[in-house]
Design an enzyme around this catalytic site. Structure first.
Site, mmCIF file in Angstrom:
data_model
loop_
_atom_site.group_PDB
_atom_site.id
_atom_site.type_symbol
_atom_site.label_atom_id
_atom_site.label_comp_id
_atom_site.label_asym_id
_atom_site.label_seq_id
_atom_site.Cartn_x
_atom_site.Cartn_y
_atom_site.Cartn_z
ATOM 1 N N TYR A 11 5.865 -38.376 -11.041
ATOM 2 C CA TYR A 11 6.438 -39.715 -11.169
ATOM 3 C C TYR A 11 5.305 -40.728 -11.062
ATOM 4 C CZ TYR A 11 9.259 -43.838 -10.389
ATOM 5 O OH TYR A 11 9.812 -45.082 -10.512
ATOM 6 N N TYR A 64 4.074 -44.714 -3.221
ATOM 7 C CA TYR A 64 4.167 -43.534 -4.072
ATOM 8 C C TYR A 64 2.814 -43.183 -4.708
ATOM 9 C CZ TYR A 64 6.214 -39.752 -6.607
ATOM 10 O OH TYR A 64 6.481 -38.488 -7.047
HETATM 11 P P1 NAD Z 1 15.333 -31.708 -5.579
HETATM 12 O O1 NAD Z 1 15.270 -31.918 -4.106
HETATM 13 O O2 NAD Z 1 16.612 -32.083 -6.264
HETATM 14 O O3 NAD Z 1 15.057 -30.144 -5.941
HETATM 15 C C1 NAD Z 1 14.142 -29.369 -5.255
HETATM 16 C C2 NAD Z 1 14.328 -27.902 -5.599
HETATM 17 O O4 NAD Z 1 13.302 -27.167 -4.912
HETATM 18 C C3 NAD Z 1 15.670 -27.299 -5.155
HETATM 19 O O5 NAD Z 1 16.092 -26.362 -6.138
HETATM 20 C C4 NAD Z 1 15.312 -26.544 -3.873
HETATM 21 O O6 NAD Z 1 16.152 -25.437 -3.574
HETATM 22 C C5 NAD Z 1 13.917 -26.062 -4.255
HETATM 23 N N1 NAD Z 1 13.092 -25.704 -3.094
HETATM 24 C C6 NAD Z 1 12.655 -26.491 -2.085
HETATM 25 N N2 NAD Z 1 11.889 -25.769 -1.228
HETATM 26 C C7 NAD Z 1 11.859 -24.500 -1.713
HETATM 27 C C8 NAD Z 1 11.225 -23.291 -1.302
HETATM 28 N N3 NAD Z 1 10.466 -23.223 -0.212
HETATM 29 N N4 NAD Z 1 11.437 -22.179 -2.045
HETATM 30 C C9 NAD Z 1 12.216 -22.199 -3.155
HETATM 31 N N5 NAD Z 1 12.806 -23.333 -3.613
HETATM 32 C C10 NAD Z 1 12.632 -24.450 -2.899
HETATM 33 O O7 NAD Z 1 14.069 -32.443 -6.176
HETATM 34 P P2 NAD Z 1 13.768 -33.259 -7.533
HETATM 35 O O8 NAD Z 1 13.836 -34.707 -7.212
HETATM 36 O O9 NAD Z 1 14.491 -32.708 -8.673
HETATM 37 O O10 NAD Z 1 12.211 -32.944 -7.690
HETATM 38 C C11 NAD Z 1 11.702 -31.916 -8.511
HETATM 39 C C12 NAD Z 1 10.364 -32.361 -9.078
HETATM 40 O O11 NAD Z 1 10.579 -33.527 -9.902
HETATM 41 C C13 NAD Z 1 9.344 -32.776 -8.006
HETATM 42 O O12 NAD Z 1 8.074 -32.364 -8.421
HETATM 43 C C14 NAD Z 1 9.439 -34.293 -8.019
HETATM 44 O O13 NAD Z 1 8.263 -34.925 -7.557
HETATM 45 C C15 NAD Z 1 9.650 -34.526 -9.517
HETATM 46 N N6 NAD Z 1 10.189 -35.865 -9.874
HETATM 47 C C16 NAD Z 1 11.307 -36.356 -9.245
HETATM 48 C C17 NAD Z 1 11.750 -37.631 -9.578
HETATM 49 C C18 NAD Z 1 12.979 -38.232 -8.918
HETATM 50 O O14 NAD Z 1 13.234 -39.437 -9.098
HETATM 51 N N7 NAD Z 1 13.737 -37.460 -8.182
HETATM 52 C C19 NAD Z 1 11.097 -38.388 -10.582
HETATM 53 C C20 NAD Z 1 10.001 -37.829 -11.227
HETATM 54 C C21 NAD Z 1 9.543 -36.567 -10.857
#
Ligand code: NAD
Length: 398
Positions: free
Chosen positions: A229, A239
């Site tokens: 992000y 961030y």
């Molecule tokens: P989320 O919390 O919805 O999902 C996280 C996932 O990781 C889940 O499936 C969880 O079970 C899994 N997980 C966590 N710890 C674990 C472990 N030890 N072993 C196995 N699985 C594990 O998160 P998200 O917001 O979808 O983020 C995912 C990626 O997207 C990240 O890299 C985040 O930085 C990026 N991102 C998020 C946003 C946003 O606004 N949410 C924006 C841009 C990028």
């Protein structure tokens, strides 16, 4: 088997339980976005590994791969299973729903619920790929975790969501009360920065790819994508220029190194996709970001360009990851599906609203109601078409 009526129970903003039927309906809604918008002749990766596949961007990636390209998917996540009256976590029910829908629609799917950072889980995934799937042609790395136990050093690292260098004071929403307040974040220590990079940086992504390459489990031309992000300036102190930004810089460096290795070894490639800000369990934890998201929702909805995780993944998979398509990247080599969020007209409106927003006018200037509802929906609550007065089976197992 345990049928019970499940009512939403929250601690502050976060729900401490989850509703299986609501999670299942959310999943069906995601499938519908992909199937309704699927270009007729599109083809894509057929064997896909998604690390972090149960919620947020990882779940939407898995849905896009399966229903967009008909891919076999191996999903890895870390979720609590149901226990008696205690419901499972939402990601678990999302995955149960994924398996049921996949079976109904003739799609191969397997899941591993355990610690993706561990060597054991990587071994289990490798065995499934070798014995049941065949070489992987797309690896999505979408983990978001507050902690990582490093199996090689035995150390457990914790991430900190802090600024770097200077104390930061800025506007935020108290998610419990809905008040617009000021938050002061003390700068991280060098150790906190290093630990955040260890948790949310690229090292574990690299270990996954090392494992698959060394065991010959990646197909010729295989690609891997991790998510990041960037966002606008008022979120940068916390961030982009903060501890999480340092970790994301490490993800980008890892991507550049992996790209060279994959190119040389199998004609493959590694990318980082910059995704838009959406409501997930991970994004709520970051100060300032929920206030920004509620302004962003209002502006993007008014302009008719609002997107959630699945609309973002629809664009990523169909426009950048389809077969014979080269992903479009910016000057730094990043895929930019945050392009609508970062449009000048969108950001200008948010910049004008930002200094004006207060507790009193939050409902008018920002889509706080939309943010809250999205939050409840993450846990399967406030989902249209679900009757919350009916008992549901909560002990459904994968
Ligand atoms: P989320 O919390 O919805 O999902 C996280 C996932 O990781 C889940 O499936 C969880 O079970 C899994 N997980 C966590 N710890 C674990 C472990 N030890 N072993 C196995 N699985 C594990 O998160 P998200 O917001 O979808 O983020 C995912 C990626 O997207 C990240 O890299 C985040 O930085 C990026 N991102 C998020 C946003 C946003 O606004 N949410 C924006 C841009 C990028």
């Amino acid at each position: 088997m345990s049928q019970q009526i499940v009512k939403q129970r929250s601690r502050g903003f976060i729900c401490v339980n989850a509703h299986p039927a609501g999670c299942a309906k959310n999943l069906e809604d995601q499938i519908a976005v992909i199937t309704a918008n699927r270009p007729a002749s599109i083809d894509g990766p057929k064997n896909v590994l998604v690390v972090g596949s149960s919620t947020g961007y990882g779940l939407a990636s898995r849905v896009a791969a399966a229903w967009g390209f008909g891919a076999k998917t191996l999903g890895v996540f870390f979720e609590k299973v149901p226990e008696g009256k205690r419901t499972a976590t939402a990601g678990y029910y999302n995955s149960v729903a994924f398996h049921r829908a996949a079976e109904r629609d003739g799609l191969w799917a397997k899941s591993l619920n355990g610690d993706a950072f561990s060597d054991e889980l990587k071994d289990q995934a490798a065995n499934i790929i070798r014995d049941e799937m065949g070489p992987i042609d797309l690896v999505i790395y979408s983990l978001a975790s507050p902690k990582r136990s490093d199996p090689r050093s035995g150390q457990t690292f914790s991430s900190a969501l802090k600024s770097i260098g200077e104390t930061y004071t800025g506007k935020t929403i108290d998610l419990g009360s809905g008040a617009v307040t000021e938050v002061t974040v003390e700068p991280a220590s060098p150790d906190e920065i290093a630990q955040t990079v260890a948790v949310m940086g690229g090292e574990d992504w690299q270990w996954w790819i090392d494992k698959l390459l060394s065991e010959d489990l990646l197909a010729a031309g295989a690609r891997t994508v991790a998510y990041t992000y960037i966002g606008p300036r008022h979120t940068w102190p916390i961030y982009r220029d903060g501890t999480i930004g340092a970790a994301k810089d490490h993800v980008k460096q890892t991507s550049d190194a992996l790209n060279e290795r994959l190119r040389d070894a199998i004609g493959g490639a590694a990318y980082v996709s910059v995704n838009k800000a959406v409501v997930t369990q991970a994004s709520a934890a970051i100060p300032v970001v929920p206030l920004y998201i509620s302004l962003l929702f209002r502006v993007m909805k008014q302009k008719g360009i609002h997107e959630g995780t699945i609309e973002q993944m629809r664009r990523l998979f169909f426009e950048h990851l389809a077969a014979d398509v080269e992903p479009t990247v910016d000057a730094s080599g990043l895929i930019r599906i945050d392009d609508w969020e970062m449009r000048d007209d969108v950001q200008q409106e948010i910049a004008e609203l930002w200094p004006r927003v207060t507790t009193e006018n939050l409902g008018e200037l920002a889509d706080f109601a939309g943010l809250k509802r999205n939050f409840s929906r993450l846990f399967g609550f406030e989902v249209d078409g679900v009757d919350y007065d009916l008992p549901v089976e909560t002990e459904s197992l994968l």
